[in-house]
Design an enzyme around this catalytic site. Structure first.
Site, PDB file in Angstrom:
ATOM      1  N   ASN A 220      32.051  37.180 -40.460  1.00  0.00           N
ATOM      2  CA  ASN A 220      32.539  36.225 -39.458  1.00  0.00           C
ATOM      3  C   ASN A 220      31.540  36.058 -38.318  1.00  0.00           C
ATOM      4  OD1 ASN A 220      34.796  35.358 -40.732  1.00  0.00           O
ATOM      5  ND2 ASN A 220      36.246  36.539 -39.522  1.00  0.00           N
ATOM      6  N   CYS A 272      40.111  33.670 -36.063  1.00  0.00           N
ATOM      7  CA  CYS A 272      39.260  34.798 -36.457  1.00  0.00           C
ATOM      8  C   CYS A 272      37.976  34.979 -35.660  1.00  0.00           C
ATOM      9  CB  CYS A 272      38.894  34.665 -37.929  1.00  0.00           C
ATOM     10  SG  CYS A 272      40.327  34.834 -38.989  1.00  0.00           S
TER      11      CYS A 272
HETATM   12  P1  NAD Z   1      49.737  35.503 -38.918  1.00  0.00           P
HETATM   13  O1  NAD Z   1      50.105  35.654 -37.502  1.00  0.00           O
HETATM   14  O2  NAD Z   1      49.805  34.153 -39.538  1.00  0.00           O
HETATM   15  O3  NAD Z   1      50.639  36.475 -39.823  1.00  0.00           O
HETATM   16  C1  NAD Z   1      50.903  37.799 -39.521  1.00  0.00           C
HETATM   17  C2  NAD Z   1      52.374  38.063 -39.823  1.00  0.00           C
HETATM   18  O4  NAD Z   1      52.622  39.471 -39.717  1.00  0.00           O
HETATM   19  C3  NAD Z   1      53.355  37.393 -38.861  1.00  0.00           C
HETATM   20  O5  NAD Z   1      54.202  36.536 -39.574  1.00  0.00           O
HETATM   21  C4  NAD Z   1      54.112  38.563 -38.213  1.00  0.00           C
HETATM   22  O6  NAD Z   1      55.463  38.281 -37.942  1.00  0.00           O
HETATM   23  C5  NAD Z   1      53.962  39.635 -39.253  1.00  0.00           C
HETATM   24  N1  NAD Z   1      54.125  41.001 -38.762  1.00  0.00           N
HETATM   25  C6  NAD Z   1      53.540  41.585 -37.686  1.00  0.00           C
HETATM   26  N2  NAD Z   1      53.910  42.873 -37.589  1.00  0.00           N
HETATM   27  C7  NAD Z   1      54.752  43.111 -38.636  1.00  0.00           C
HETATM   28  C8  NAD Z   1      55.458  44.267 -39.089  1.00  0.00           C
HETATM   29  N3  NAD Z   1      55.345  45.431 -38.453  1.00  0.00           N
HETATM   30  N4  NAD Z   1      56.229  44.156 -40.187  1.00  0.00           N
HETATM   31  C9  NAD Z   1      56.344  42.981 -40.851  1.00  0.00           C
HETATM   32  N5  NAD Z   1      55.684  41.855 -40.472  1.00  0.00           N
HETATM   33  C10 NAD Z   1      54.895  41.922 -39.378  1.00  0.00           C
HETATM   34  O7  NAD Z   1      48.271  36.102 -39.094  1.00  0.00           O
HETATM   35  P2  NAD Z   1      47.195  35.760 -40.239  1.00  0.00           P
HETATM   36  O8  NAD Z   1      46.398  34.569 -39.848  1.00  0.00           O
HETATM   37  O9  NAD Z   1      47.861  35.783 -41.555  1.00  0.00           O
HETATM   38  O10 NAD Z   1      46.224  37.005 -40.096  1.00  0.00           O
HETATM   39  C11 NAD Z   1      46.610  38.299 -40.537  1.00  0.00           C
HETATM   40  C12 NAD Z   1      45.379  39.181 -40.562  1.00  0.00           C
HETATM   41  O11 NAD Z   1      44.412  38.626 -41.479  1.00  0.00           O
HETATM   42  C13 NAD Z   1      44.654  39.299 -39.228  1.00  0.00           C
HETATM   43  O12 NAD Z   1      44.118  40.594 -39.123  1.00  0.00           O
HETATM   44  C14 NAD Z   1      43.525  38.293 -39.350  1.00  0.00           C
HETATM   45  O13 NAD Z   1      42.426  38.630 -38.547  1.00  0.00           O
HETATM   46  C15 NAD Z   1      43.168  38.403 -40.819  1.00  0.00           C
HETATM   47  N6  NAD Z   1      42.548  37.190 -41.393  1.00  0.00           N
HETATM   48  C16 NAD Z   1      42.998  35.939 -41.088  1.00  0.00           C
HETATM   49  C17 NAD Z   1      42.418  34.825 -41.687  1.00  0.00           C
HETATM   50  C18 NAD Z   1      42.894  33.426 -41.381  1.00  0.00           C
HETATM   51  O14 NAD Z   1      42.238  32.473 -41.795  1.00  0.00           O
HETATM   52  N7  NAD Z   1      44.006  33.226 -40.685  1.00  0.00           N
HETATM   53  C19 NAD Z   1      41.388  34.984 -42.611  1.00  0.00           C
HETATM   54  C20 NAD Z   1      40.957  36.272 -42.912  1.00  0.00           C
HETATM   55  C21 NAD Z   1      41.543  37.364 -42.305  1.00  0.00           C
HETATM   56  C1  UDX Z   2      36.830  31.604 -40.922  1.00  0.00           C
HETATM   57  C2  UDX Z   2      35.865  32.037 -42.036  1.00  0.00           C
HETATM   58  O1  UDX Z   2      35.165  30.882 -42.518  1.00  0.00           O
HETATM   59  C3  UDX Z   2      36.625  32.712 -43.165  1.00  0.00           C
HETATM   60  O2  UDX Z   2      35.710  33.199 -44.137  1.00  0.00           O
HETATM   61  C4  UDX Z   2      37.423  33.876 -42.596  1.00  0.00           C
HETATM   62  O3  UDX Z   2      38.171  34.495 -43.613  1.00  0.00           O
HETATM   63  C5  UDX Z   2      38.340  33.401 -41.486  1.00  0.00           C
HETATM   64  O4  UDX Z   2      37.565  32.727 -40.471  1.00  0.00           O
HETATM   65  P1  UDX Z   2      38.511  29.582 -40.582  1.00  0.00           P
HETATM   66  O5  UDX Z   2      38.529  30.039 -39.164  1.00  0.00           O
HETATM   67  O6  UDX Z   2      39.788  29.360 -41.273  1.00  0.00           O
HETATM   68  O7  UDX Z   2      37.686  30.625 -41.479  1.00  0.00           O
HETATM   69  O8  UDX Z   2      37.697  28.191 -40.677  1.00  0.00           O
HETATM   70  P2  UDX Z   2      36.156  27.808 -40.691  1.00  0.00           P
HETATM   71  O9  UDX Z   2      35.959  26.767 -41.687  1.00  0.00           O
HETATM   72  O10 UDX Z   2      35.276  28.980 -40.754  1.00  0.00           O
HETATM   73  O11 UDX Z   2      35.957  27.104 -39.258  1.00  0.00           O
HETATM   74  C6  UDX Z   2      36.037  27.843 -38.049  1.00  0.00           C
HETATM   75  C7  UDX Z   2      35.695  26.934 -36.881  1.00  0.00           C
HETATM   76  O12 UDX Z   2      34.312  26.584 -36.898  1.00  0.00           O
HETATM   77  C8  UDX Z   2      36.452  25.606 -36.877  1.00  0.00           C
HETATM   78  O13 UDX Z   2      36.841  25.279 -35.574  1.00  0.00           O
HETATM   79  C9  UDX Z   2      35.434  24.619 -37.396  1.00  0.00           C
HETATM   80  O14 UDX Z   2      35.667  23.297 -36.974  1.00  0.00           O
HETATM   81  C10 UDX Z   2      34.161  25.180 -36.783  1.00  0.00           C
HETATM   82  N1  UDX Z   2      32.931  24.772 -37.497  1.00  0.00           N
HETATM   83  C11 UDX Z   2      32.758  25.121 -38.807  1.00  0.00           C
HETATM   84  C12 UDX Z   2      31.944  24.069 -36.817  1.00  0.00           C
HETATM   85  O15 UDX Z   2      32.087  23.767 -35.633  1.00  0.00           O
HETATM   86  N2  UDX Z   2      30.811  23.724 -37.498  1.00  0.00           N
HETATM   87  C13 UDX Z   2      30.603  24.059 -38.802  1.00  0.00           C
HETATM   88  O16 UDX Z   2      29.535  23.718 -39.339  1.00  0.00           O
HETATM   89  C14 UDX Z   2      31.608  24.780 -39.476  1.00  0.00           C
END
Ligand code: NAD
Ligand code: UDX
EC number: 1.1.1.22
Length: 480
Positions: A220, A272
């Site tokens: 990231n 993230c």
């Molecule tokens: P989110 O907020 O959408 O989901 C997390 C969920 O966990 C919520 O619905 C919450 O109610 C639940 N929760 C929290 N504590 C709990 C508990 N004790 N028991 C049961 N449920 C519980 O978050 P997300 O975007 O899915 O991210 C989750 C993790 O994955 C984070 O660490 C994030 O950094 C990582 N991650 C996110 C992305 C993304 O694109 N969103 C990508 C890669 C990694």
């Molecule tokens: C990111 C990582 O790409 C993914 O691998 C990780 O698991 C979670 O975090 P995400 O945040 O969902 O994913 O979207 P991403 O496509 O990475 O874009 C992140 C931000 O960067 C957005 O606001 C997007 O508009 C911006 N972006 C992306 C730019 O401004 N320029 C680019 O060239 C690409």
């Protein structure tokens, strides 16, 4: 039948488990959450998150081998493999506030697993966590030593929102880290067997625990760094008359650099990048590496600078004030094809304009008025706590109206700000929009989605990030 339980039915837990259920019909998958509204939505026709292709996957498996439930303890108790995909927000108070990861939700999930388990389990870190979290989790899992054996694995998720299903169907890689012991290797193999049902073997990487945990933060940080690098260039392009798209193209043609992730923008957003880099910075500081911490901090500083620069450009172009002027904001989500607004640059840009007393009319095809008001009234970092899923407080920003149409948003506006690259913004009838706006009519394109030359011919004054400035903008330089 292998039983999987995933704690956390969010943007990662929901889609990831739905794809595992689809690709592994012999595995039973339960996704559990403490949020009743979220689970109710997962069990309805209106899923809690918008993600292209997700509805279809869920429809195919729900009720067969995919279940959504609030009965967290039951499903954890019955599972062989427990994924933990809960929030790992930035700490808002105490030691490391504003940087360190808050592991409250992770810790409470781990304690619950330890308390309710009656059989051996593999516990998988799906959430993004600081390096060495697995060590702490192991201690928690074994705290009441009932003789149950837990193996902890790190299996960070690399999906990007908007393309989550594609990314899960065809991941660049799946990363699994585990203990380098016979039991650790066996646990890695058990998880590998799940992914191997659709991911080619050579794309499943196995490492030690700490490498897997750190690789997620590193990936990231590298991605965000590319955006800050091109955004830093965009400022220099504007100052010199170079065109950032041409520079990105020329730079990306070098096969060692590659063309992806080089689009200049109003700034990166999403749940993230900022959180994970702050986390990385904190880990570096804690490990006595202030120079390394400082290096990564710059990625965030440039991102903040880009958002401030955009607001300053708007205000300075419009005679140094936007007080009581109507600004149409097109797009609020942090990128197209998602309704997610976590850390979207639109929040900072809107707050900047509101600080200068603008009236905002906001349109985003996927974001509700309730969400926008919530985002504009919430404290920094509060969004990443499960509390954000509860009904919002009645506080609203009165200078903000949210509409369901770009034409409505732009009617009588003095300026338009494009903050998300939704495809539909490219196809708008700008002649019609121009007729209905105050003059001079401005467009500030924070995503380089519109054809600036075409708009200039209609009569607009157009600012495009990192592109040569027109005479109006040169005559009204943005203040730092
Ligand atoms: P989110 O907020 O959408 O989901 C997390 C969920 O966990 C919520 O619905 C919450 O109610 C639940 N929760 C929290 N504590 C709990 C508990 N004790 N028991 C049961 N449920 C519980 O978050 P997300 O975007 O899915 O991210 C989750 C993790 O994955 C984070 O660490 C994030 O950094 C990582 N991650 C996110 C992305 C993304 O694109 N969103 C990508 C890669 C990694
Ligand atoms: C990111 C990582 O790409 C993914 O691998 C990780 O698991 C979670 O975090 P995400 O945040 O969902 O994913 O979207 P991403 O496509 O990475 O874009 C992140 C931000 O960067 C957005 O606001 C997007 O508009 C911006 N972006 C992306 C730019 O401004 N320029 C680019 O060239 C690409």
């Amino acid at each position: 039948m292998v039983k999987i339980c995933c704690i956390g039915a969010g943007y990662v837990g929901g889609p990831t488990m739905a794809v595992i259920a689809l690709k592994c019909p012999s595995v039973e998958v339960a996704v559990v959450d403490i949020s009743v509204p979220r689970i109710t939505a997962w069990n309805s026709d209106q899923l809690p998150i918008y993600e292209p292709g997700l509805d279809d996957v869920v429809k195919q498996c729900r009720g067969k081998n995919l279940f959504f439930s609030t009965d967290v303890e039951k499903h954890v108790r019955e599972a062989d493999i427990v994924f933990v995909s809960v929030n790992t927000p930035t700490k808002t108070r105490g030691l490391g506030a504003g940087k360190a990861a808050d592991l409250t939700y992770w810790e409470s999930a781990a304690r619950m697993i330890a308390d309710v388990s009656v059989s051996d389990k593999i516990v998988v870190e799906k959430s993004t966590v600081p390096v060495k979290t697995a060590e702490a989790i192991e201690k928690i899992l074994t705290h009441n030593s009932k003789g149950i054996k837990f193996q902890i694995l790190s299996n960070p998720e690399f999906l990007a929102e908007g393309t989550a299903i594609e990314d899960l169907f065809m991941p660049d890689r799946v990363l699994i880290g585990g203990r380098e012991t016979p039991e650790g290797f066996a646990a890695v193999k058990a998880l590998k067997d799940v992914y191997a049902q659709w991911v080619p073997e050579e794309r499943i990487l196995t490492t030690n625990l700490w490498s897997a945990e750190l690789s997620k933060l590193a990936a990231n940080a590298f991605l965000a760094q590319r955006i800050s690098s091109v955004n830093a260039m965009s400022a220099l392009c504007e100052a010199t008359g170079a065109n950032v798209s041409e520079v990105s193209y020329a730079v990306g043609k070098d096969s060692r650099i590659g063309p992806k992730f080089l689009n200049s923008s109003v700034g990166f957003g999403g749940s993230c990048f900022q959180k994970d880099i702050l986390n990385l910075v904190y880990i570096c500081e804690c490990n006595g590496l202030p120079e390394v911490a400082e290096y990564w901090k710059q990625v965030i500083k440039i991102n903040d600078y880009q958002k401030t620069r955009f607001v300053n450009r708007i205000v300075s172009s419009m005679f140094n004030t936007v007080s009581n002027k109507k600004i149409a904001v097109l797009g609020f989500a942090f990128k197209k094809d998602t309704g997610d607004t976590r850390e979207t640059p639109a929040i900072d840009v809107c707050k900047g304009l509101l600080g200068d007393k603008a009236r905002l009319s906001i349109y985003d095809p996927q974001v509700t008025e309730e969400q926008i008001q919530r985002d504009l009234t919430m404290n920094k970092f509060d969004w990443d706590h499960p509390l954000h899923l509860q009904p919002m407080s009645p506080t609203t920003v009165k200078q903000v109206s949210v509409v369901w149409d770009a034409y409505d948003a732009t009617k009588d506006a003095h300026g338009i700000c494009i903050l998300t690259e939704w495809d539909e913004f490219k196809k708008l009838d700008f002649e019609k929009i121009f007729e209905n706006m105050q003059k001079p009519a401005f467009v500030f394109d924070g995503r380089n989605v519109v054809d600036a030359e075409k708009l200039r011919k209609i009569g607009f004054i157009v600012y495009s990030i990192g592109k040569p400035l027109d005479q109006w903008l040169k005559d009204m330089p943005a203040l730092a």
